[in-house]
Design a protein around this motif. Structure first.
Motif, PDB file in Angstrom:
ATOM      1  N   LEU A 202       0.829  -1.207  -0.066  1.00 30.84           N
ATOM      2  CA  LEU A 202      -0.074   0.134   0.088  1.00 30.84           C
ATOM      3  C   LEU A 202       0.999   1.438   0.020  1.00 30.84           C
ATOM      4  O   LEU A 202       0.543   2.245  -0.679  1.00 30.84           O
ATOM      5  N   THR A 203       1.890   1.310   0.792  1.00 21.94           N
ATOM      6  CA  THR A 203       2.879   2.602   0.845  1.00 21.94           C
ATOM      7  C   THR A 203       3.373   2.663  -0.359  1.00 21.94           C
ATOM      8  O   THR A 203       3.528   3.776  -0.933  1.00 21.94           O
ATOM      9  N   GLY A 204       3.822   1.631  -0.977  1.00 17.69           N
ATOM     10  CA  GLY A 204       4.659   1.785  -2.363  1.00 17.69           C
ATOM     11  C   GLY A 204       3.476   2.186  -3.432  1.00 17.69           C
ATOM     12  O   GLY A 204       3.824   3.190  -4.423  1.00 17.69           O
ATOM     13  N   GLU A 205       2.286   1.592  -3.401  1.00 18.25           N
ATOM     14  CA  GLU A 205       1.477   2.192  -4.321  1.00 18.25           C
ATOM     15  C   GLU A 205       1.141   3.491  -4.258  1.00 18.25           C
ATOM     16  O   GLU A 205       0.779   4.264  -5.137  1.00 18.25           O
ATOM     17  N   ALA A 206       0.797   4.013  -3.081  1.00 12.15           N
ATOM     18  CA  ALA A 206       0.553   5.240  -2.681  1.00 12.15           C
ATOM     19  C   ALA A 206       1.374   6.287  -3.266  1.00 12.15           C
ATOM     20  O   ALA A 206       1.317   7.287  -3.713  1.00 12.15           O
ATOM     21  N   VAL A 207       2.744   5.892  -3.029  1.00 12.08           N
ATOM     22  CA  VAL A 207       4.102   7.023  -3.267  1.00 12.08           C
ATOM     23  C   VAL A 207       3.994   6.523  -4.930  1.00 12.08           C
ATOM     24  O   VAL A 207       4.179   7.938  -5.639  1.00 12.08           O
ATOM     25  N   ARG A 208       3.776   5.849  -5.558  1.00  7.92           N
ATOM     26  CA  ARG A 208       3.738   5.840  -7.171  1.00  7.92           C
ATOM     27  C   ARG A 208       2.622   6.647  -7.308  1.00  7.92           C
ATOM     28  O   ARG A 208       2.673   7.426  -8.528  1.00  7.92           O
ATOM     29  N   LEU A 209       1.321   6.585  -7.040  1.00  3.07           N
ATOM     30  CA  LEU A 209       0.429   7.297  -7.311  1.00  3.07           C
ATOM     31  C   LEU A 209       0.626   8.924  -7.083  1.00  3.07           C
ATOM     32  O   LEU A 209       0.362   9.691  -7.998  1.00  3.07           O
ATOM     33  N   ALA A 210       1.197   9.261  -6.010  1.00  2.00           N
ATOM     34  CA  ALA A 210       1.582  10.765  -5.949  1.00  2.00           C
ATOM     35  C   ALA A 210       2.637  11.043  -6.914  1.00  2.00           C
ATOM     36  O   ALA A 210       2.431  12.264  -7.265  1.00  2.00           O
ATOM     37  N   ARG A 211       3.525  10.148  -7.191  1.00  2.00           N
ATOM     38  CA  ARG A 211       4.338  10.842  -8.173  1.00  2.00           C
ATOM     39  C   ARG A 211       3.800  10.817  -9.598  1.00  2.00           C
ATOM     40  O   ARG A 211       4.023  11.732 -10.236  1.00  2.00           O
ATOM     41  N   LEU A 212       2.644  10.024  -9.858  1.00  2.00           N
ATOM     42  CA  LEU A 212       1.845  10.311 -10.861  1.00  2.00           C
ATOM     43  C   LEU A 212       1.134  11.456 -10.898  1.00  2.00           C
ATOM     44  O   LEU A 212       1.009  12.163 -11.982  1.00  2.00           O
ATOM     45  N   LEU A 213       0.799  11.850  -9.887  1.00  2.00           N
ATOM     46  CA  LEU A 213      -0.134  12.924  -9.705  1.00  2.00           C
ATOM     47  C   LEU A 213       0.487  14.170  -9.857  1.00  2.00           C
ATOM     48  O   LEU A 213       0.094  15.174 -10.418  1.00  2.00           O
ATOM     49  N   VAL A 214       1.853  14.154  -9.368  1.00  2.00           N
ATOM     50  CA  VAL A 214       2.813  15.441  -9.716  1.00  2.00           C
ATOM     51  C   VAL A 214       3.107  15.570 -11.068  1.00  2.00           C
ATOM     52  O   VAL A 214       3.149  16.539 -11.625  1.00  2.00           O
ATOM     53  N   GLU A 215       3.395  14.202 -11.752  1.00  2.00           N
ATOM     54  CA  GLU A 215       3.443  14.451 -13.265  1.00  2.00           C
ATOM     55  C   GLU A 215       2.377  15.062 -14.071  1.00  2.00           C
ATOM     56  O   GLU A 215       2.371  15.914 -14.737  1.00  2.00           O
ATOM     57  N   LEU A 216       1.192  14.747 -13.345  1.00  2.00           N
ATOM     58  CA  LEU A 216      -0.165  15.266 -14.049  1.00  2.00           C
ATOM     59  C   LEU A 216      -0.376  16.723 -13.893  1.00  2.00           C
ATOM     60  O   LEU A 216      -0.758  17.470 -14.670  1.00  2.00           O
ATOM     61  N   MET A 217       0.020  17.094 -12.373  1.00  2.00           N
ATOM     62  CA  MET A 217      -0.489  18.539 -11.805  1.00  2.00           C
ATOM     63  C   MET A 217       0.788  18.985 -11.392  1.00  2.00           C
ATOM     64  O   MET A 217       0.884  19.386 -10.109  1.00  2.00           O
ATOM     65  N   PRO A 218       2.195  19.248 -12.008  1.00  2.00           N
ATOM     66  CA  PRO A 218       3.020  19.554 -11.454  1.00  2.00           C
ATOM     67  C   PRO A 218       3.079  20.996 -10.869  1.00  2.00           C
ATOM     68  O   PRO A 218       4.141  21.442  -9.936  1.00  2.00           O
ATOM     69  N   ASP A 219       2.380  21.966 -10.987  1.00  2.00           N
ATOM     70  CA  ASP A 219       2.193  23.345 -10.508  1.00  2.00           C
ATOM     71  C   ASP A 219       1.243  23.248  -9.208  1.00  2.00           C
ATOM     72  O   ASP A 219       1.403  24.524  -8.759  1.00  2.00           O
ATOM     73  N   GLU A 220       0.852  22.115  -8.716  1.00  2.00           N
ATOM     74  CA  GLU A 220      -0.294  22.378  -7.620  1.00  2.00           C
ATOM     75  C   GLU A 220       0.638  21.969  -6.409  1.00  2.00           C
ATOM     76  O   GLU A 220       1.057  21.052  -6.301  1.00  2.00           O
ATOM     77  N   ALA A 221       0.242  22.772  -5.535  1.00  2.00           N
ATOM     78  CA  ALA A 221       1.063  22.740  -4.242  1.00  2.00           C
ATOM     79  C   ALA A 221       0.560  21.477  -3.560  1.00  2.00           C
ATOM     80  O   ALA A 221       1.409  20.796  -2.775  1.00  2.00           O
ATOM     81  N   THR A 222      -0.600  21.323  -3.412  1.00  2.00           N
ATOM     82  CA  THR A 222      -1.324  20.217  -3.133  1.00  2.00           C
ATOM     83  C   THR A 222      -0.481  18.667  -3.405  1.00  2.00           C
ATOM     84  O   THR A 222      -0.006  17.977  -2.608  1.00  2.00           O
ATOM     85  N   ALA A 223      -0.371  18.635  -4.635  1.00  2.00           N
ATOM     86  CA  ALA A 223       0.369  17.328  -5.480  1.00  2.00           C
ATOM     87  C   ALA A 223       1.590  17.056  -4.812  1.00  2.00           C
ATOM     88  O   ALA A 223       2.093  16.164  -4.561  1.00  2.00           O
ATOM     89  N   VAL A 224       2.411  18.211  -4.752  1.00  2.00           N
ATOM     90  CA  VAL A 224       3.862  18.441  -4.754  1.00  2.00           C
ATOM     91  C   VAL A 224       4.049  17.866  -3.125  1.00  2.00           C
ATOM     92  O   VAL A 224       4.943  17.269  -2.702  1.00  2.00           O
ATOM     93  N   GLY A 225       3.246  18.700  -2.208  1.00  2.00           N
ATOM     94  CA  GLY A 225       3.204  18.680  -0.883  1.00  2.00           C
ATOM     95  C   GLY A 225       2.942  17.168  -0.439  1.00  2.00           C
ATOM     96  O   GLY A 225       3.556  16.640   0.501  1.00  2.00           O
ATOM     97  N   LEU A 226       2.138  16.639  -1.083  1.00  2.00           N
ATOM     98  CA  LEU A 226       1.621  15.213  -0.701  1.00  2.00           C
ATOM     99  C   LEU A 226       2.825  14.239  -1.038  1.00  2.00           C
ATOM    100  O   LEU A 226       3.071  13.433  -0.057  1.00  2.00           O
TER     101      LEU A 226
END
Length: 400
Positions: A202-226
């Motif tokens: 679960l932790t590995g998948e969450a980190v992977r998803l967070a990276r993918l979210l940053v790729e999708l929305m790199p200028d959003e503080a929420t995504a980068v902060g997460l």
């Protein structure tokens, strides 16, 4: 067998995401995947684990979905609509990767209330039981069951498409998507049930998803902060469990075992997230800043508790939640002493059914040499569902 069950559990979310995209029906996809999981647990101990466990599960789930569609077609007298599933070939890895993010955004559709969005995503993606979803969101199981049923019905009635929304629609869904990823990570980082302290799948998948979210929305503080927050917590993973499988408290962890490269990446991301933050602080960026204070301290005693408490004050200004107050109280206890921390803990309303509130009281009462009261608080924590490994560690601490 336990390792096989864990492997199947870890692969389930991506397989389900693929099946939802292919079938366009959450209930049908869940039924097909559940059948594939059962077959895997029956066949793999006999035949061995296939070279591509996920591919095997997808093929088996597709075949089951075809059977279910044809059976329903015969019952209704209509022609089966299963041709799109007739080819059980595997999915390319990049499609599977996108499938999972697609399903998160689908579950977090603004047509649903935000609590319903997060609950549906956790139940569907995380493979959480209804009880686990309720525990994560501090909601009774019966209430959560009703909420999930209503959310699924609304998705079906509104014919919400299973695809990543257009770029201009992403910000409206970001907060619920981030909450979902965070809670998936949190369940893996401190498992709410069972004998395992960590669920690294679960932790590995969450980190992977967070990276993918940053790729999708790199200028959003929420995504980068997460992403920063998850990395800074995950960096401590090598030191969080002892040889007996019990959790190791932050104060007792061997910091030389922490992942220095991950900490550096997380700290850099905190800076990037702060630069992207507007007038209103973002809760994930603030939590990441708190995590950075811990990770950068050379020892537990050297933790800058003034800074930690100050960051919690900022967090309370934007997210005044009982659990935030509990975490702040723990920091105050380190800075000002256990009596000050206990006073704050006892003043928090709404956590009487939360095991960590009772566990915090047990620890602080122990530090104040109030042994019988500490033991009673531990008993209440266990009664509220404190996971067995955490309960055992706290018993050792109170006995020490």
């Amino acid at each position: 067998m336990d390792e096989l069950a864990r492997l199947v559990r870890d692969e389930r979310a991506r397989v389900l995401a693929t099946m939802v995209r292919v079938t366009g029906d959450v209930d049908l996809a869940e039924d097909a995947v559940q059948d594939a999981v059962v077959r895997a647990l029956e066949r793999w101990p006999v035949d061995g684990v296939p070279a591509s466990p996920r591919g095997w599960l997808v093929v088996t789930a597709k075949r089951r979905a075809v059977d279910l569609i044809r059976r329903e077609a015969r019952r209704s007298g209509k022609e089966a609509a299963a041709t799109m599933l007739a080819d059980p070939g595997g999915e390319p890895p990049d499609v599977v990767r996108d499938d999972l993010l697609r399903l998160i955004f689908t579950c977090c559709h603004p047509a649903l209330s935000e609590p319903a969005q997060v609950a549906l995503a956790l139940r569907t993606l995380g493979g959480f039981t209804t009880a686990e979803v309720g525990r994560a969101l501090l909601v009774p199981e019966a209430t959560m069951a009703k909420r999930l049923t209503r959310a699924k019905q609304k998705i079906a009635q509104a014919r919400i498409p299973y695809r990543v929304p257009a770029a201009e629609q992403l910000p409206a869904r970001l907060r619920a998507v981030a909450a979902t990823i965070y809670l998936i990570f949190n369940e893996g980082y401190a498992a709410g049930s069972g004998a395992d302290v960590l669920r690294t799948g679960l932790t590995g998948e969450a980190v992977r998803l967070a990276r993918l979210l940053v790729e999708l929305m790199p200028d959003e503080a929420t995504a980068v902060g997460l992403l920063a927050l998850l990395l800074l917590h995950d960096a401590r993973r090598p030191a969080r469990v002892d040889g007996a499988g019990l959790p190791v408290l932050l104060a007792d962890q061997d910091r030389s075992r922490w992942d220095a490269a991950t900490i550096r990446e997380g700290v850099e991301l905190v800076g990037a997230a702060l630069r992207r933050t507007g007038d209103r602080p973002d809760p994930y960026v603030v939590q990441a800043a708190i995590a950075a204070c811990h990770d950068l301290a050379p020892s537990y005693r050297a933790t800058p508790w003034d800074a930690v408490v100050s960051w919690y004050d900022v967090l309370l200004s934007i997210s005044d939640q009982p659990v935030v107050r509990l975490n702040r109280a723990a920091a105050v206890a380190e800075r000002d002493g256990p009596a000050a921390g206990l006073a704050l803990v006892d003043a928090i309303a709404g956590l009487s059914g939360y095991p960590w509130w009772h566990a915090s009281r047990a620890d602080l009462l122990h530090r104040l040499d109030r042994g019988p009261e500490a033991a009673a608080a531990l008993g209440r924590a266990v009664g509220c569902g404190l996971p067995a490994p955490q309960a055992e560690r706290l018993r050792h601490r109170l006995a020490g």
